[in-house]
Design a protein around this motif. Structure first.
Motif, mmCIF file in Angstrom:
data_model
loop_
_atom_site.group_PDB
_atom_site.id
_atom_site.type_symbol
_atom_site.label_atom_id
_atom_site.label_comp_id
_atom_site.label_asym_id
_atom_site.label_seq_id
_atom_site.Cartn_x
_atom_site.Cartn_y
_atom_site.Cartn_z
ATOM 1 N N THR A 1 0.108 3.827 12.979
ATOM 2 C CA THR A 1 0.922 5.077 13.423
ATOM 3 C C THR A 1 2.074 5.506 12.488
ATOM 4 O OG1 THR A 1 2.361 4.161 14.976
ATOM 5 C CG2 THR A 1 0.199 5.112 15.723
ATOM 6 N N LYS A 2 2.368 4.554 11.705
ATOM 7 C CA LYS A 2 3.579 4.684 10.639
ATOM 8 C C LYS A 2 2.925 5.223 9.285
ATOM 9 C CE LYS A 2 6.380 3.221 13.748
ATOM 10 N NZ LYS A 2 7.205 4.153 14.542
ATOM 11 N N ARG B 1 3.921 13.321 11.697
ATOM 12 C CA ARG B 1 4.559 12.255 10.731
ATOM 13 C C ARG B 1 4.022 12.458 9.281
ATOM 14 N NH1 ARG B 1 4.465 7.114 14.679
ATOM 15 N NH2 ARG B 1 6.427 7.574 15.720
ATOM 16 N N SER C 1 5.757 11.804 17.345
ATOM 17 C CA SER C 1 4.690 12.278 17.528
ATOM 18 C C SER C 1 3.915 11.919 16.332
ATOM 19 C CB SER C 1 3.991 13.703 17.961
ATOM 20 O OG SER C 1 2.692 13.851 17.862
ATOM 21 N N VAL C 2 2.708 10.958 16.133
ATOM 22 C CA VAL C 2 2.109 10.589 15.040
ATOM 23 C C VAL C 2 1.501 11.885 14.189
ATOM 24 C CG1 VAL C 2 -0.030 10.209 16.326
ATOM 25 C CG2 VAL C 2 0.237 9.094 14.158
ATOM 26 N N VAL D 1 -6.295 8.713 12.767
ATOM 27 C CA VAL D 1 -4.986 8.444 13.852
ATOM 28 C C VAL D 1 -5.430 7.590 14.795
ATOM 29 C CG1 VAL D 1 -5.349 10.549 15.125
ATOM 30 C CG2 VAL D 1 -3.157 9.678 15.098
ATOM 31 N N PHE E 1 0.118 12.374 7.868
ATOM 32 C CA PHE E 1 -0.740 12.584 8.754
ATOM 33 C C PHE E 1 -1.159 14.122 8.865
ATOM 34 C CE2 PHE E 1 0.729 8.499 9.935
ATOM 35 C CZ PHE E 1 -0.256 7.883 10.427
#
Length: 219
Positions: free
Chosen positions: A135-136, A62, A58-59, A12, A65
């Protein structure tokens, strides 16, 4: 501790400078007298609303992650207070390595004492790593401790180097904490002691009781 040789895991990106231990482990999670339950507190304000519900933007929340093992961050990661809980929380969350250009000094030592790799990279390489991550869409990095390199998993042709002290590297490779690493060198320590006391005998003149304990620690 579990030996660390090579790690491939979801990374991350946290392009944040001076991310301190108060942010890593907020004060309300320091009430316990043991190490348990600290994963919940890790970066709590970044991951959760005040009532504890996950922040959807928040990453960390998602899809893809859920099982992060690596954090890539900005300079001076882990600065601030000396709370070791920050490192314990990272490990309990599943993080095995943090990549950054620099670290808070006490945090840095706490990492290696607990088996967490703190990989120092140059500012330019830090930017390149952060730019390569998203982050996507979750992406995996591979960290090789034997040759001190970091690469995008499956693309070893392009890699970045990180620095680590020989003693810290040996501790991670062998799965040793600071006490185990010291005991591993006890013959060299004993040889130095004997040589030192032979050269400076007045420094070895202990009262009989303490000399007995020194020479026979099992008594």
């Amino acid at each position: 501790m579990e030996p660390f040789t090579q790690l491939s895991g979801i990374a991350v990106p946290l392009p944040i400078d001076n991310l301190d231990t108060d942010q890593l482990m907020p004060k309300q999670f320091l009430r316990s007298i043991d190490k348990s339950g600290l994963a919940r507190g890790l970066l709590f304000n970044m991951r959760c609303a005040s009532d504890g519900t996950p922040k959807p933007d928040s990453v960390f929340n998602r899809p893809g992650f859920e099982h992060i093992q690596i954090i890539a961050a900005g300079p001076n990661f882990g600065c601030g207070s000396s709370r070791e809980h920050a490192v314990w929380g990272l490990l309990q969350f599943g993080i095995r390595a943090v990549i950054a250009p620099s670290f808070g000094e006490i945090f840095y030592s706490n990492c290696f004492n607990n088996g967490l790799l703190a990989a120092r990279v140059s500012l330019s390489d830090s930017k390149a790593i952060l730019d390569a991550l998203s982050t996507k869409k979750p992406q995996s990095l591979t960290i090789n401790l034997e040759d001190c390199t970091i690469s995008l998993t499956g693309n070893i042709a392009e890699h970045w180097s990180f620095s680590i002290a020989p003693r810290h590297r040996a501790m991670l490779l062998d799965g040793l904490d600071m006490i185990d690493a010291t005991l591993k060198d006890q013959e060299e320590i004993r040889a130095f002691q004997q040589k030192h006391e032979a050269k400076f005998p007045w420094m070895a003149r202990l009262p009989g009781k303490w000399r007995m304990l020194r020479d026979n620690p099992s008594v």
